[in-house]
Design a protein around this motif. Structure first.
Motif, short mmCIF file in Angstrom:
data_model
loop_
_atom_site.label_atom_id
_atom_site.label_comp_id
_atom_site.label_asym_id
_atom_site.label_seq_id
_atom_site.Cartn_x
_atom_site.Cartn_y
_atom_site.Cartn_z
N GLN A 59 -25.50 7.68 38.91
CA GLN A 59 -24.29 8.29 39.48
C GLN A 59 -23.49 7.28 40.31
O GLN A 59 -22.27 7.27 40.28
CB GLN A 59 -24.66 9.50 40.33
CG GLN A 59 -25.10 10.66 39.44
CD GLN A 59 -25.37 11.89 40.27
OE1 GLN A 59 -26.34 11.94 41.00
NE2 GLN A 59 -24.50 12.86 40.16
N SER A 69 -19.45 11.14 34.09
CA SER A 69 -20.63 11.38 33.25
C SER A 69 -20.24 12.24 32.05
O SER A 69 -19.54 13.24 32.19
CB SER A 69 -21.73 12.08 34.05
OG SER A 69 -22.88 12.23 33.24
N MET A 71 -21.88 14.27 30.44
CA MET A 71 -22.48 15.61 30.49
C MET A 71 -23.06 15.82 31.88
O MET A 71 -23.20 14.87 32.66
CB MET A 71 -23.57 15.78 29.41
CG MET A 71 -24.68 14.77 29.45
SD MET A 71 -25.97 15.11 28.23
CE MET A 71 -25.12 14.89 26.70
N SER A 72 -23.40 17.08 32.18
CA SER A 72 -23.97 17.36 33.49
C SER A 72 -25.32 16.64 33.62
O SER A 72 -25.95 16.31 32.61
CB SER A 72 -24.18 18.87 33.66
OG SER A 72 -25.24 19.26 32.81
N LEU A 73 -25.73 16.43 34.85
CA LEU A 73 -27.01 15.75 35.05
C LEU A 73 -28.15 16.52 34.42
O LEU A 73 -29.07 15.96 33.84
CB LEU A 73 -27.29 15.59 36.54
CG LEU A 73 -26.71 14.36 37.24
CD1 LEU A 73 -27.34 14.19 38.60
CD2 LEU A 73 -26.86 13.10 36.40
N ARG A 74 -28.08 17.85 34.53
CA ARG A 74 -29.12 18.70 33.97
C ARG A 74 -29.21 18.52 32.45
O ARG A 74 -30.28 18.37 31.87
CB ARG A 74 -28.80 20.15 34.33
CG ARG A 74 -29.74 21.16 33.79
CD ARG A 74 -31.04 21.11 34.52
NE ARG A 74 -31.85 22.25 34.14
CZ ARG A 74 -33.01 22.54 34.70
NH1 ARG A 74 -33.50 21.79 35.65
NH2 ARG A 74 -33.69 23.58 34.31
N SER A 75 -28.04 18.52 31.79
CA SER A 75 -28.03 18.33 30.33
C SER A 75 -28.55 16.94 29.99
O SER A 75 -29.31 16.77 29.03
CB SER A 75 -26.62 18.49 29.77
OG SER A 75 -26.13 19.76 30.08
N GLN A 77 -30.71 15.23 31.64
CA GLN A 77 -32.17 15.23 31.81
C GLN A 77 -32.85 15.83 30.58
O GLN A 77 -33.90 15.36 30.15
CB GLN A 77 -32.54 16.04 33.06
CG GLN A 77 -32.21 15.32 34.35
CD GLN A 77 -32.61 16.16 35.55
OE1 GLN A 77 -31.98 17.18 35.83
NE2 GLN A 77 -33.65 15.75 36.24
#
Ligand SMILES: Cc1ncc(COP(=O)(O)O)c(C=O)c1O
Length: 297
Positions: A59, A69, A71-75, A77
């Motif tokens: 980040q 980014s 995509m989201s950090l969750r995606s 991961q």
């Protein structure tokens, strides 16, 4: 055999593809300008090592280059886990890279609607060969640090690092230690640099624009503090390094390797030192392995 890569770019909303078919546009700004950032994480026993520290640095690299980014950090991961799973990598490295996407060649940033490119792949490593290097130690040569002024950003612009690594290999060494105009070591071509002084003090350069904030560096510093070892974050000269009782290098792929020679000068007794080996064992023990079964959103 690792075969599957994840690619998300202007032509694909994100898919897992065979590596030989995986590709990005010839106008991708990563290809044309090295306009991108990357991360390399260790995979150990099928698990992702020190993921949160890598995501934090990811980040920060994005922000430094005003990249968004893809995509989201969750995606992300989930994609990282799925890439490891599909390739069945037990011990290796996970590589992911984000570039500013593909657009007509122009140095200035493209329009904001040009999507960033994300590429993820996983590669197994030869653990036995790495352990053998840890047992025997490796050598380094020193070279002038010819990089730009923002070495703290993990960009894919690595040409001086590439040339330095090649020069080290041609000199029969494992790594190049890069030296600034003041004669102090900044870091290696792809590793952070450490020495252990005669009184046992661990010395490594402090974080600044001069060096990459290595994830393994941060874990080793935590380990040293846990072990109540004395640490000094400051520059050291090549002469000081040659006179040190031990030296080592660190990175997520090399982990921590003892250095037994610098420019042909023997370090200590020419064998991996006890402080180095203790730190190696302890820091491996404290690194975090992620839960690989993250529920999907
Ligand atoms: C220039 C440089 N320094 C240090 C490192 C070590 O960083 P990390 O421990 O995050 O792998 C790397 C890793 O690629 C690097 O390229």
């Amino acid at each position: 055999m690792s075969r599957i890569a994840f690619v998300k770019d202007a032509f694909s909303a994100g898919s897992y593809v065979h590596r030989r078919e995986a590709g990005v546009s010839i106008e991708d700004r990563g290809f044309l300008f090295s306009d991108g950032i990357y991360e390399v994480c260790e995979i150990r026993g099928g698990g992702l090592v020190d993921e949160q520290r890598h995501l934090d640095r990811y980040q920060s690299s994005l922000a430094s280059l005003q990249l968004i980014s893809p995509m989201s950090l969750r995606s992300l991961q989930l994609v990282l886990r799925e890439t490891i799973r599909r390739n069945r990598v037990c011990d290796g490295i996970l590589y992911f890279q984000v570039t500013r996407g593909a657009a007509r060649r122009d140095h200035g940033f493209p329009a904001p609607d040009v999507p960033a490119t994300l590429v993820v792949f996983a590669t197994p490593i030869d653990v036995a060969a790495r352990e053998e290097k840890a047992r025997t130690g490796v050598t380094v040569v020193t070279l002038p640090d010819e990089r730009w002024a923002r070495r703290d950003i993990k960009t894919t612009s690595l040409l001086p690092n590439v040339l330095a690594k090649q020069a080290a290999r041609e000199a029969g060494a494992y790594e190049a230690w890069l030296v600034d105009e003041a004669g102090t070591v900044t870091e290696g071509a792809s590793t952070n640099a450490w020495i252990i002084a005669g009184d046992g003090t661990i010395v490594t350069r402090a974080l600044s624009h001069d060096i990459l904030p290595g994830i393994s560096r941060s874990v080793i510093l935590d380990a040293a503090r846990d072990l109540q070892m004395k640490v000094e974050e400051r520059p050291f000269t090549v002469e000081e390094a040659k006179a040190a009782s031990e030296a080592f290098l660190s990175s997520s792929s090399a982990i921590l390797l003892p250095i037994v020679g610098i420019d042909g000068a023997r370090i200590g007794n020419g064998k991996p030192g006890p402080v180095t080996l203790r730190l190696r064992a302890f820091s491996r023990g404290i690194s975090q392995i992620s839960d690989m079964h993250l529920p999907s959103i």
